[in-house]
Motif scaffolding. Sequence first.
Motif, mmCIF file in Angstrom:
data_model
loop_
_atom_site.group_PDB
_atom_site.id
_atom_site.type_symbol
_atom_site.label_atom_id
_atom_site.label_comp_id
_atom_site.label_asym_id
_atom_site.label_seq_id
_atom_site.Cartn_x
_atom_site.Cartn_y
_atom_site.Cartn_z
ATOM 1 N N GLU A 156 0.847 -1.193 0.000
ATOM 2 C CA GLU A 156 0.000 0.000 0.000
ATOM 3 C C GLU A 156 0.884 1.244 0.000
ATOM 4 O OE1 GLU A 156 -3.600 2.140 2.578
ATOM 5 O OE2 GLU A 156 -2.583 0.358 3.360
ATOM 6 N N LEU A 210 1.742 4.819 0.921
ATOM 7 C CA LEU A 210 1.373 5.719 2.012
ATOM 8 C C LEU A 210 2.127 7.035 1.859
ATOM 9 C CD1 LEU A 210 1.627 3.139 4.934
ATOM 10 C CD2 LEU A 210 -0.450 3.859 3.725
ATOM 11 N N GLU A 220 -1.578 -0.752 -3.847
ATOM 12 C CA GLU A 220 -2.838 -0.104 -3.469
ATOM 13 C C GLU A 220 -2.595 1.399 -3.338
ATOM 14 O OE1 GLU A 220 -4.477 -1.828 0.025
ATOM 15 O OE2 GLU A 220 -4.985 -3.719 -0.951
ATOM 16 N N ASN A 232 -4.497 5.049 -2.344
ATOM 17 C CA ASN A 232 -5.661 5.702 -1.744
ATOM 18 C C ASN A 232 -6.009 6.976 -2.501
ATOM 19 O OD1 ASN A 232 -6.082 3.931 0.563
ATOM 20 N ND2 ASN A 232 -4.148 4.743 1.335
ATOM 21 N N SER A 253 -8.588 10.367 -2.367
ATOM 22 C CA SER A 253 -9.511 11.157 -1.555
ATOM 23 C C SER A 253 -10.867 11.232 -2.258
ATOM 24 C CB SER A 253 -8.949 12.571 -1.360
ATOM 25 O OG SER A 253 -9.954 13.458 -0.956
ATOM 26 N N GLU A 301 -8.245 2.663 -3.852
ATOM 27 C CA GLU A 301 -9.119 2.635 -2.680
ATOM 28 C C GLU A 301 -9.607 4.054 -2.399
ATOM 29 O OE1 GLU A 301 -7.391 0.803 0.709
ATOM 30 O OE2 GLU A 301 -7.271 -1.181 -0.222
ATOM 31 N N ILE A 302 -10.816 4.168 -1.860
ATOM 32 C CA ILE A 302 -11.403 5.480 -1.566
ATOM 33 C C ILE A 302 -11.325 5.739 -0.074
ATOM 34 C CG2 ILE A 302 -13.432 6.942 -1.830
ATOM 35 C CD1 ILE A 302 -14.468 4.950 -3.899
ATOM 36 N N THR A 303 -10.771 6.890 0.288
ATOM 37 C CA THR A 303 -10.780 7.280 1.704
ATOM 38 C C THR A 303 -12.134 7.899 2.025
ATOM 39 O OG1 THR A 303 -9.903 9.477 1.207
ATOM 40 C CG2 THR A 303 -8.308 7.739 1.683
ATOM 41 N N GLU A 304 -12.449 7.979 3.312
ATOM 42 C CA GLU A 304 -13.794 8.425 3.716
ATOM 43 C C GLU A 304 -13.754 9.721 4.517
ATOM 44 O OE1 GLU A 304 -15.339 5.125 5.852
ATOM 45 O OE2 GLU A 304 -15.420 3.823 4.110
#
Length: 269
Positions: A157, A159, A214, A216, A218, A248-251
């Motif tokens: 992932e 980061l 992966e 992320n 926003s 991947e979608i952050t929340e």
Amino acid sequence: MGRDNSNELLKNVAKECKNHAKNAEVFYLGANRFAYIFPSDDKEGMKECGEWLKWRFLSTFRIRGVKINLTARICGATYPEVGESRDDLINALEYTLHRAEEQHTDDLLWVENEGKNSYQRESIITHILQRALRNHEFEVYYQPIYDVALGRFTAAEALIRLRDEELGFIPPDEFIPIAERQGLILEIGEQIFRQVCEFIGSGEVEKRGVEYIEVNLSMVQYMQENLYEDLLRIMEEYDVPSRMVDFEITETYSVSNNEVLVSNMDHLI
């Protein structure tokens, strides 16, 4: 409501605010913001006015026979304790009001030292983010993901990390919401994705047995209509196959336009 009705409503609000100002002067700051300035020795008058405003906005306003309900968020601050310049004062108030909006509270608020310090820290981090964008100072760490069934690392992932000489490491859960609020997240997202694609394109990823990275994104990025075009263009630029990237979608942001979100997802799939 239309421009004319909106202006009429604002005039009615302004008239009532002015009529109940007592010792205060009332100003319109734009963007539906009004400001009262009280003498420093009239703290009781300030509190009374705040309570009256809370009560008034529980009632409806009438514009040309139509009932209108408004939500008012009210915040007070003392000068010069909170800020010695006009901009510092207004920014500290806006910061506190913004926090109240996020927390959905309609309580009468006061800018405390904590709020003042938080605003100042956000301002500093905003400058650090702008500098990091200009100088490409964001770092990408790759956290390995272990597949128990296969007994090896199969993915990683990406980061994002931000380091400052004075503040040290600034955690992503602090600087990413600030980047979203300050409108910097799109540029940061593109810069980070370019770094990831460059890393994948170098061949190091597959050499280490990693099948995909992966990334992320926003929710603010997902609200951009042409996000998928930008991402695919960057992947093509670095010759990155689609199997090597997992989005991947952050929340951290509320979904305000579901159609754009689904459209971006469909195109990427």
